[in-house]
Design a protein around this motif. Structure first.
Motif, PDB file in Angstrom:
ATOM      1  N   ASN A 192       0.856  -1.192   0.000  1.00 33.74           N
ATOM      2  CA  ASN A 192       0.000   0.000   0.000  1.00 33.74           C
ATOM      3  C   ASN A 192       0.893   1.243   0.000  1.00 33.74           C
ATOM      4  OD1 ASN A 192      -2.430   1.385  -0.061  1.00 33.74           O
ATOM      5  ND2 ASN A 192      -2.565   1.510   2.167  1.00 33.74           N
ATOM      6  N   SER A 221       0.137   4.524   5.391  1.00 29.83           N
ATOM      7  CA  SER A 221      -0.792   3.655   4.665  1.00 29.83           C
ATOM      8  C   SER A 221      -2.171   3.675   5.296  1.00 29.83           C
ATOM      9  CB  SER A 221      -0.252   2.222   4.637  1.00 29.83           C
ATOM     10  OG  SER A 221       0.960   2.162   3.915  1.00 29.83           O
ATOM     11  N   ASP A 278       1.376  -0.945  -6.350  1.00 27.35           N
ATOM     12  CA  ASP A 278       2.676  -0.983  -5.676  1.00 27.35           C
ATOM     13  C   ASP A 278       3.789  -1.328  -6.657  1.00 27.35           C
ATOM     14  OD1 ASP A 278       1.407  -0.387  -3.315  1.00 27.35           O
ATOM     15  OD2 ASP A 278       1.517  -2.420  -2.506  1.00 27.35           O
ATOM     16  N   HIS A 301       3.108   4.616  -0.608  1.00 27.17           N
ATOM     17  CA  HIS A 301       2.873   6.038  -0.818  1.00 27.17           C
ATOM     18  C   HIS A 301       4.223   6.727  -0.995  1.00 27.17           C
ATOM     19  CE1 HIS A 301       4.110   6.450   3.358  1.00 27.17           C
ATOM     20  NE2 HIS A 301       3.118   5.669   3.749  1.00 27.17           N
ATOM     21  N   GLU A 302       4.209   8.042  -1.100  1.00 21.38           N
ATOM     22  CA  GLU A 302       5.430   8.792  -1.380  1.00 21.38           C
ATOM     23  C   GLU A 302       6.496   8.573  -0.312  1.00 21.38           C
ATOM     24  OE1 GLU A 302       8.429  11.134  -2.758  1.00 21.38           O
ATOM     25  OE2 GLU A 302       6.725  10.281  -3.851  1.00 21.38           O
ATOM     26  N   LEU A 341       2.653  11.033   6.101  1.00 19.21           N
ATOM     27  CA  LEU A 341       2.078  10.038   5.203  1.00 19.21           C
ATOM     28  C   LEU A 341       2.098   8.667   5.864  1.00 19.21           C
ATOM     29  CD1 LEU A 341       3.551  11.062   1.722  1.00 19.21           C
ATOM     30  CD2 LEU A 341       1.457  11.838   2.869  1.00 19.21           C
ATOM     31  N   LYS A 397       4.571   1.626  -8.917  1.00 20.68           N
ATOM     32  CA  LYS A 397       5.299   2.683  -8.196  1.00 20.68           C
ATOM     33  C   LYS A 397       6.763   2.310  -8.001  1.00 20.68           C
ATOM     34  CE  LYS A 397       1.259   4.523  -5.807  1.00 20.68           C
ATOM     35  NZ  LYS A 397       0.519   4.616  -4.525  1.00 20.68           N
TER      36      LYS A 397
END
Length: 283
Positions: free
Chosen positions: A28, A187, A74, A30-31, A185, A77
């Motif tokens: 999951n 998940s 995922d 993210h940045e 940030l 990314k």
């Protein structure tokens, strides 16, 4: 990007590739995760990420079954950041038999803060990280691993584990990635409703106010922390802790005027609705 699932597949992919730089995740992404991958690319010959939702670090009432699993996103990314190898073991690959041998961290560090409210959490973390380190580094002679500073206590626990076991692994800390409004940030931010997301930055603001009040050293620290807890509760949160600790050992600093010059960190964990968020601020 090469995707591997079994330990033999991973080790074969790493053969003759030099020193790995490793980013363990539960997916999951993210940045914040991607920033760790970018750091890893600067510290190894081959960049490795893992995706594994580790059952051992979830309490029975926590969100193991519902934890977001976003495989396709995922993978895309990680490819976009130049990750070389993704290790995505199934539970049977990593735990082919019940994991009865576990890594028990120092309770003086692991049974406070997060460990107090999530008993056994750091045993689960240390056990899976030690096993992942064995998968990635056992045949490579060591390398580097990158962890985010948002999980401040976890980073400290992992560093001490590596030192105590004399593992040939450099632990590198990546700064906490934040949204424009200051929210760290995570998940689990995806669990927040639209209204809760608007309120969520209150945790980082509370830690900043706590740090400023603690630095003044004109009141007992316990009183400063209690005031911070009450202020966050008044905004509809359910805080587990808002506290100031020494950066070196996460113990409470001496309640004297010297507090104004110590390297400290404000740490907080609080529930907004059904979502539990954590954050920290060094000062």
């Amino acid at each position: 990007m090469q995707i591997t699932h079994s330990i033999p597949e991973l080790r074969a992919a790493l053969a003759q590739r030099g020193k790995p730089a490793f980013v363990p995740t539960m997916g999951n992404l993210h940045e914040g995760h991607l920033s760790l991958v970018r750091i890893a690319r600067e510290h190894g010959d081959v960049t490795v990420a893992s995706i594994f939702v580790n059952r051992l670090q979830f309490l029975p009432h926590e969100d193991f079954d519902s934890y977001p699993r976003t495989w396709e996103s995922d993978c895309e990314k990680l490819r976009s950041q130049g990750c070389d190898i993704l290790f995505a073991p199934r539970e049977a690959d990593l735990y082919p038999e019940p994991q009865v041998f576990k890594v028990q961290p120092d309770p003086r560090l692991a049974d406070i803060l997060e460990g107090e409210f999530r008993p056994g959490f750091f045993t689960g973390v240390c056990t899976v990280v030690m096993k992942l380190f064995s998968c990635v580094f056992a045949t490579t002679g060591g390398g580097a691993a990158v962890f985010g500073m948002k999980d401040y206590q976890q980073l400290m626990v992992i560093r001490r584990m590596v030192r105590q076991f004399a593992l040939p692994i450099e632990i590198i800390a990546g700064d906490t990635a934040r949204a424009e409004d200051g929210l760290a940030l995570s998940s689990r931010n995806g669990y927040l409703s639209a209204d809760e997301r608007q309120q969520a930055m209150a945790l980082s603001r509370a830690l900043k106010a706590l740090a400023e009040a603690a630095r003044r050293a004109d009141a007992p620290l316990a009183q400063v922390e209690a005031t911070a807890m009450q202020a966050l509760q008044a905004q509809g949160w359910q805080p587990d802790y808002l506290t100031v600790r020494n950066r070196s050992d996460l113990l409470a600093p001496a309640d004297t005027s010297a507090r104004a010059n110590l390297p400290l960190v404000a740490l907080g964990a609080a529930r907004l609705g059904s979502t539990r968020l954590i954050d920290n601020l060094e000062f």
